[in-house]
Design an enzyme around this catalytic site. Structure first.
Site, short mmCIF file in Angstrom:
data_model
loop_
_atom_site.label_atom_id
_atom_site.label_comp_id
_atom_site.label_asym_id
_atom_site.label_seq_id
_atom_site.Cartn_x
_atom_site.Cartn_y
_atom_site.Cartn_z
N HIS A 1 -64.63 7.34 15.55
CA HIS A 1 -63.38 6.72 15.10
C HIS A 1 -63.66 5.95 13.79
O HIS A 1 -63.60 4.72 13.75
CB HIS A 1 -62.83 5.79 16.18
CG HIS A 1 -61.38 5.45 16.04
ND1 HIS A 1 -60.61 5.86 14.96
CD2 HIS A 1 -60.56 4.72 16.83
CE1 HIS A 1 -59.38 5.41 15.11
NE2 HIS A 1 -59.33 4.71 16.23
N ARG B 1 -55.97 13.79 14.61
CA ARG B 1 -56.46 13.13 15.82
C ARG B 1 -56.47 14.14 16.94
O ARG B 1 -55.43 14.66 17.34
CB ARG B 1 -55.58 11.93 16.20
CG ARG B 1 -55.92 11.40 17.58
CD ARG B 1 -55.25 10.11 17.93
NE ARG B 1 -55.89 8.99 17.25
CZ ARG B 1 -55.76 7.72 17.65
NH1 ARG B 1 -55.01 7.41 18.69
NH2 ARG B 1 -56.37 6.75 16.98
N ASP C 1 -64.30 -1.79 24.02
CA ASP C 1 -63.23 -0.78 24.01
C ASP C 1 -62.86 -0.53 25.46
O ASP C 1 -63.57 -0.97 26.38
CB ASP C 1 -63.74 0.49 23.32
CG ASP C 1 -62.61 1.47 22.98
OD1 ASP C 1 -61.42 1.12 23.19
OD2 ASP C 1 -62.92 2.58 22.52
N GLN D 1 -61.21 3.23 12.24
CA GLN D 1 -61.20 1.91 12.89
C GLN D 1 -62.34 1.04 12.37
O GLN D 1 -62.18 -0.18 12.20
CB GLN D 1 -61.32 2.07 14.41
CG GLN D 1 -61.23 0.76 15.16
CD GLN D 1 -59.87 0.10 15.05
OE1 GLN D 1 -58.86 0.73 15.28
NE2 GLN D 1 -59.86 -1.19 14.69
N CYS E 1 -60.43 -2.38 19.32
CA CYS E 1 -59.60 -1.50 18.50
C CYS E 1 -58.17 -1.40 19.04
O CYS E 1 -57.27 -1.00 18.31
CB CYS E 1 -60.24 -0.13 18.39
SG CYS E 1 -60.42 0.75 19.95
N ARG F 1 -55.91 -2.02 9.65
CA ARG F 1 -55.86 -0.56 9.64
C ARG F 1 -55.01 -0.09 8.45
O ARG F 1 -55.34 0.88 7.78
CB ARG F 1 -55.27 -0.01 10.95
CG ARG F 1 -56.15 -0.16 12.18
CD ARG F 1 -57.42 0.69 12.08
NE ARG F 1 -57.16 2.09 11.88
CZ ARG F 1 -56.91 2.97 12.85
NH1 ARG F 1 -56.92 2.58 14.11
NH2 ARG F 1 -56.70 4.24 12.57
N1 CP Z 1 -57.08 1.73 17.49
C1 CP Z 1 -56.34 2.85 17.44
O1 CP Z 1 -56.78 3.90 16.95
O2 CP Z 1 -55.09 2.70 17.95
P1 CP Z 1 -54.10 3.92 18.28
O3 CP Z 1 -54.74 4.76 19.35
O4 CP Z 1 -52.84 3.24 18.74
O5 CP Z 1 -53.89 4.71 17.02
#
Ligand code: CP
Length: 300
Positions: free
Chosen positions: A130, A103, A217, A133, A257, A285
């Site tokens: 992403h 990430r 989002d 997700q 998300c 997830r």
């Molecule tokens: N939705 C998501 O990726 O959450 P985090 O940023 O907490 O990993």
């Protein structure tokens, strides 16, 4: 050839539908208390240059439940933070671990890492995409409403990484995506140009009317630090509320998300609305990441 999952379009539509279906099967096994541990002895390394709750918990728990092990390093506590090239890091990791999840904001760094890696690399979120997700979102829709092909999905708010991944998902999963964003905040033009399944519309009301799934989002994602106040003004009028959802189809779902900012992109009461599927979406997830790891590490 090593398979990576940097964006949804790295996989075929058949692969993606199979992953979503498999995620539901794995969820069922787990709920019935069946121990399924095909990844004994396998290790996933997770590199976090950005904060996370769901992604970290999902991947770490996924590896544990599948019998393997996950470890976390951050840019700050590794040599990456002192300038070691990502290509060198990728080669070293491949000597020791079986897969890597990254990430970081810079999607190009993830691509460079993957290009040098002989083990699968997963995008745990960049400023562009992403994809993990989206696996959970598609699983949640499938479990609640069945086949998403032919459905109408509304994305309201910032055309950032989640929106970009929804544009790709529209083409691959076969739904129609209507996107309402303020001027200057549309998703990537190249992604929109590549599909007939996604289109910009003029207002949240136009996007949501008759939709089967409504998604939003946050207005200021990681990477937008310092822009928060300006963005509050720009996105005024793009909040998703129960009243906006009333324009959607009678059995519409709402997804986000998370983390959510009540009073900004959603009204204070929206996550408690019966149409909200966000907690299930977050839980999925775990199951969808298990399906992804199984596929990347075992090829099935
Ligand atoms: N939705 C998501 O990726 O959450 P985090 O940023 O907490 O990993």
């Amino acid at each position: 050839m090593t398979r990576h999952f940097l964006t949804l379009s790295d996989f075929s539509a058949d692969d993606l539908f199979a992953l979503v279906e498999r995620a539901t099967v794995l969820k069922g096994l787990h709920r019935r208390g069946v121990r399924y541990q095909p990844l004994v002895g396998r290790t996933l390394a997770m590199i976090f240059a950005l904060k996370s709750t769901r992604t970290r918990v999902a991947f770490e728990t996924a590896m544990h439940q599948l019998g393997g092990h996950a470890l976390v390093i951050t840019a700050d506590d590794s040599q990456l933070g002192r300038g070691e090239p990502v290509e060198d890091t990728a080669r070293v990791f491949a000597e020791m671990v079986d897969a890597v999840m990254i990430r970081t904001l810079d999607h190009g760094r993830v691509e460079s890492f993957a290009a040098a890696s002989s083990v699968p690399v997963v995008n745990g979120m960049t400023s562009r995409f992403h994809p993990c997700q989206l696996l959970a979102d598609m699983q949640t829709y499938s479990e609640r409403r069945g086949d998403i092909r032919g459905a109408t999905v509304a994305f309201v708010g910032d055309g950032y990484n989640m929106c970009n991944s929804y544009v790709e998902a529209a083409a691959l999963f076969g739904f129609q995506l209507r996107i309402a964003t303020p001027p200057g905040h549309a998703p990537e033009a190249g992604l929109l140009a590549a599909t007939d399944n996604a289109a910009l519309v003029d207002s949240p009301a136009e996007a949501v009317t008759g939709a089967d799934l409504v998604v939003t989002d946050v207005w200021s994602s990681m990477g937008h630090e310092g822009e928060e106040a300006a963005r509050l003004a720009v996105f005024n009028g793009y909040q998703v509320t129960p009243e906006l959802l009333d324009r959607a189809s009678a059995d519409a779902l709402f997804m986000h998300c998370l983390p959510a900012h009540r009073g900004e992109e959603i009204s204070a009461d929206l996550l408690d609305d019966p149409r909200s599927a966000v907690w299930e979406e977050a839980g999925n997830r775990l199951h969808s990441q298990k399906a992804l790891l199984e596929y990347l590490l075992l090829g099935r």
